[in-house]
Design a protein around this motif. Structure first.
Motif, PDB file in Angstrom:
ATOM      1  N   ASN A   1       0.805  -1.206   0.000  1.00  0.00           N
ATOM      2  CA  ASN A   1       0.000   0.000   0.000  1.00  0.00           C
ATOM      3  C   ASN A   1       0.849   1.271   0.000  1.00  0.00           C
ATOM      4  O   ASN A   1       0.323   2.339   0.207  1.00  0.00           O
ATOM      5  CB  ASN A   1      -0.939   0.012   1.205  1.00  0.00           C
ATOM      6  CG  ASN A   1      -1.997  -1.064   1.082  1.00  0.00           C
ATOM      7  OD1 ASN A   1      -2.401  -1.411  -0.029  1.00  0.00           O
ATOM      8  ND2 ASN A   1      -2.447  -1.606   2.214  1.00  0.00           N
ATOM      9  N   GLN A   2       2.137   1.109  -0.213  1.00  0.00           N
ATOM     10  CA  GLN A   2       3.039   2.252  -0.254  1.00  0.00           C
ATOM     11  C   GLN A   2       3.627   2.397  -1.659  1.00  0.00           C
ATOM     12  O   GLN A   2       3.847   1.403  -2.339  1.00  0.00           O
ATOM     13  CB  GLN A   2       4.192   2.063   0.743  1.00  0.00           C
ATOM     14  CG  GLN A   2       3.787   1.998   2.196  1.00  0.00           C
ATOM     15  CD  GLN A   2       3.252   3.331   2.669  1.00  0.00           C
ATOM     16  OE1 GLN A   2       3.747   4.377   2.304  1.00  0.00           O
ATOM     17  NE2 GLN A   2       2.201   3.283   3.475  1.00  0.00           N
ATOM     18  N   PRO A   3       3.888   3.622  -2.092  1.00  0.00           N
ATOM     19  CA  PRO A   3       4.529   3.794  -3.398  1.00  0.00           C
ATOM     20  C   PRO A   3       5.933   3.175  -3.389  1.00  0.00           C
ATOM     21  O   PRO A   3       6.617   3.152  -2.371  1.00  0.00           O
ATOM     22  CB  PRO A   3       4.626   5.304  -3.574  1.00  0.00           C
ATOM     23  CG  PRO A   3       3.738   5.888  -2.555  1.00  0.00           C
ATOM     24  CD  PRO A   3       3.566   4.882  -1.465  1.00  0.00           C
ATOM     25  N   VAL A   4       6.341   2.659  -4.520  1.00  0.00           N
ATOM     26  CA  VAL A   4       7.670   2.075  -4.686  1.00  0.00           C
ATOM     27  C   VAL A   4       8.387   2.888  -5.752  1.00  0.00           C
ATOM     28  O   VAL A   4       7.818   3.206  -6.798  1.00  0.00           O
ATOM     29  CB  VAL A   4       7.575   0.597  -5.128  1.00  0.00           C
ATOM     30  CG1 VAL A   4       8.951   0.033  -5.402  1.00  0.00           C
ATOM     31  CG2 VAL A   4       6.834  -0.228  -4.102  1.00  0.00           C
ATOM     32  N   TYR A  23       2.576   3.668  -7.910  1.00  0.00           N
ATOM     33  CA  TYR A  23       1.627   4.088  -6.880  1.00  0.00           C
ATOM     34  C   TYR A  23       0.463   3.083  -6.842  1.00  0.00           C
ATOM     35  O   TYR A  23      -0.307   2.994  -7.804  1.00  0.00           O
ATOM     36  CB  TYR A  23       1.059   5.477  -7.190  1.00  0.00           C
ATOM     37  CG  TYR A  23       2.083   6.572  -7.221  1.00  0.00           C
ATOM     38  CD1 TYR A  23       2.456   7.220  -6.061  1.00  0.00           C
ATOM     39  CD2 TYR A  23       2.660   6.962  -8.433  1.00  0.00           C
ATOM     40  CE1 TYR A  23       3.385   8.247  -6.094  1.00  0.00           C
ATOM     41  CE2 TYR A  23       3.596   7.984  -8.467  1.00  0.00           C
ATOM     42  CZ  TYR A  23       3.961   8.622  -7.291  1.00  0.00           C
ATOM     43  OH  TYR A  23       4.877   9.634  -7.327  1.00  0.00           O
ATOM     44  N   PRO A  24       0.315   2.322  -5.752  1.00  0.00           N
ATOM     45  CA  PRO A  24      -0.854   1.438  -5.657  1.00  0.00           C
ATOM     46  C   PRO A  24      -2.098   2.284  -5.318  1.00  0.00           C
ATOM     47  O   PRO A  24      -2.000   3.305  -4.640  1.00  0.00           O
ATOM     48  CB  PRO A  24      -0.499   0.507  -4.513  1.00  0.00           C
ATOM     49  CG  PRO A  24       0.495   1.256  -3.701  1.00  0.00           C
ATOM     50  CD  PRO A  24       1.206   2.200  -4.626  1.00  0.00           C
ATOM     51  N   ALA A  25      -3.241   1.841  -5.828  1.00  0.00           N
ATOM     52  CA  ALA A  25      -4.479   2.588  -5.562  1.00  0.00           C
ATOM     53  C   ALA A  25      -5.669   1.629  -5.586  1.00  0.00           C
ATOM     54  O   ALA A  25      -5.591   0.534  -6.125  1.00  0.00           O
ATOM     55  CB  ALA A  25      -4.672   3.687  -6.589  1.00  0.00           C
ATOM     56  N   VAL A  26      -6.756   2.098  -4.994  1.00  0.00           N
ATOM     57  CA  VAL A  26      -8.012   1.333  -4.979  1.00  0.00           C
ATOM     58  C   VAL A  26      -9.123   2.302  -5.374  1.00  0.00           C
ATOM     59  O   VAL A  26      -9.245   3.391  -4.809  1.00  0.00           O
ATOM     60  CB  VAL A  26      -8.276   0.738  -3.578  1.00  0.00           C
ATOM     61  CG1 VAL A  26      -9.628   0.019  -3.557  1.00  0.00           C
ATOM     62  CG2 VAL A  26      -7.165  -0.179  -3.152  1.00  0.00           C
ATOM     63  N   ASP A  27      -9.928   1.874  -6.344  1.00  0.00           N
ATOM     64  CA  ASP A  27     -11.080   2.682  -6.737  1.00  0.00           C
ATOM     65  C   ASP A  27     -12.121   2.556  -5.630  1.00  0.00           C
ATOM     66  O   ASP A  27     -12.634   1.465  -5.366  1.00  0.00           O
ATOM     67  CB  ASP A  27     -11.636   2.178  -8.064  1.00  0.00           C
ATOM     68  CG  ASP A  27     -12.786   3.034  -8.569  1.00  0.00           C
ATOM     69  OD1 ASP A  27     -13.268   3.913  -7.817  1.00  0.00           O
ATOM     70  OD2 ASP A  27     -13.189   2.801  -9.712  1.00  0.00           O
ATOM     71  N   LYS A  33      -8.520  -2.781  -7.526  1.00  0.00           N
ATOM     72  CA  LYS A  33      -7.143  -2.364  -7.211  1.00  0.00           C
ATOM     73  C   LYS A  33      -6.395  -2.150  -8.528  1.00  0.00           C
ATOM     74  O   LYS A  33      -6.543  -2.926  -9.467  1.00  0.00           O
ATOM     75  CB  LYS A  33      -6.445  -3.432  -6.386  1.00  0.00           C
ATOM     76  CG  LYS A  33      -7.078  -3.618  -5.020  1.00  0.00           C
ATOM     77  CD  LYS A  33      -6.367  -4.696  -4.247  1.00  0.00           C
ATOM     78  CE  LYS A  33      -7.061  -4.857  -2.893  1.00  0.00           C
ATOM     79  NZ  LYS A  33      -6.483  -5.905  -2.106  1.00  0.00           N
ATOM     80  N   TYR A  34      -5.615  -1.121  -8.550  1.00  0.00           N
ATOM     81  CA  TYR A  34      -4.801  -0.833  -9.741  1.00  0.00           C
ATOM     82  C   TYR A  34      -3.523  -0.120  -9.300  1.00  0.00           C
ATOM     83  O   TYR A  34      -3.370   0.250  -8.135  1.00  0.00           O
ATOM     84  CB  TYR A  34      -5.602  -0.002 -10.765  1.00  0.00           C
ATOM     85  CG  TYR A  34      -5.977   1.378 -10.284  1.00  0.00           C
ATOM     86  CD1 TYR A  34      -5.180   2.478 -10.581  1.00  0.00           C
ATOM     87  CD2 TYR A  34      -7.144   1.588  -9.528  1.00  0.00           C
ATOM     88  CE1 TYR A  34      -5.518   3.737 -10.139  1.00  0.00           C
ATOM     89  CE2 TYR A  34      -7.488   2.848  -9.087  1.00  0.00           C
ATOM     90  CZ  TYR A  34      -6.677   3.917  -9.405  1.00  0.00           C
ATOM     91  OH  TYR A  34      -7.011   5.172  -8.977  1.00  0.00           O
ATOM     92  N   VAL A  35      -2.606   0.044 -10.247  1.00  0.00           N
ATOM     93  CA  VAL A  35      -1.379   0.795  -9.967  1.00  0.00           C
ATOM     94  C   VAL A  35      -1.232   1.875 -11.024  1.00  0.00           C
ATOM     95  O   VAL A  35      -1.670   1.717 -12.160  1.00  0.00           O
ATOM     96  CB  VAL A  35      -0.109  -0.107  -9.968  1.00  0.00           C
ATOM     97  CG1 VAL A  35      -0.137  -1.068  -8.814  1.00  0.00           C
ATOM     98  CG2 VAL A  35       0.088  -0.808 -11.277  1.00  0.00           C
ATOM     99  N   SER A  36      -0.620   2.937 -10.612  1.00  0.00           N
ATOM    100  CA  SER A  36      -0.264   4.014 -11.518  1.00  0.00           C
ATOM    101  C   SER A  36       1.270   4.025 -11.579  1.00  0.00           C
ATOM    102  O   SER A  36       1.939   4.041 -10.535  1.00  0.00           O
ATOM    103  CB  SER A  36      -0.807   5.329 -10.972  1.00  0.00           C
ATOM    104  OG  SER A  36      -0.402   6.384 -11.802  1.00  0.00           O
TER     105      SER A  36
END
Length: 173
Positions: A1-4, A23-27, A33-36
């Protein structure tokens, strides 16, 4: 849940460097769940950083060479003055020693026969003086090379002198 975040070679051009941030994210509406993924070219930054690092090393080298030059020049100058004094003294005392040699024959001077030393001493003193002048020239070349006051100037200069200085410096290494 943290950016890498990490640095890597560019996938297309291995000469380039880039930073990749994931950047992990959740709609919140669909719980998907998706990543940017963000990539940024940092090649220019790394090149400037490397140039600054090299410039810093050159400045440090210049400071070091200035200190070493000073420490070498002091004893070299002292030895050079003493060698020149000894050469002049040997010339002055030569006729007296020659007269003593002709009147009484060969004799020891500093543990060696005068007949052998008579021609050797001036050559040894000359070689010492020549070596000390060589050391002084090397130190001068290093000081010129590492001078902080060098600015880009557009002026005529003697290319032969430049090449001679470089050859002197590299021959001693």
């Amino acid at each position: 849940n943290q950016p890498v975040c990490y640095e890597r070679e560019d996938l297309i051009d291995s000469e380039k460097k880039e930073i990749v941030t994931i950047y992990p994210a959740v709609d919140p509406e669909s719980d998907i769940k998706y990543v940017s993924i963000l990539t940024k070219d940092i090649s220019d930054f790394r090149n400037v950083e490397n140039k600054l690092f090299h410039a810093d090393k050159m400045i440090s080298l210049g400071v070091l060479l200035a200190g070493i030059s000073h420490e070498i020049n002091n004893p070299v100058n002292s030895l050079l003055l003493n060698t020149q004094l000894m050469s002049k003294s040997w010339k002055d005392i030569g006729p007296i020693l020659d007269e003593h040699f002709h009147e009484r024959g060969d004799f020891r001077l500093g543990g060696l026969l005068y007949s052998e030393m008579k021609n050797e001493v001036p050559e040894v003193l000359y070689d010492i003086e020549k070596s000390l002048l060589g050391i002084r020239q090397i130190v001068s070349d290093f000081k010129s090379f590492s001078s902080k006051d060098i600015e880009m100037q557009h002026e005529k200069f003697d290319m032969n002198k430049l090449i001679e200085g470089v050859v002197r410096m590299t021959n001693k290494l």
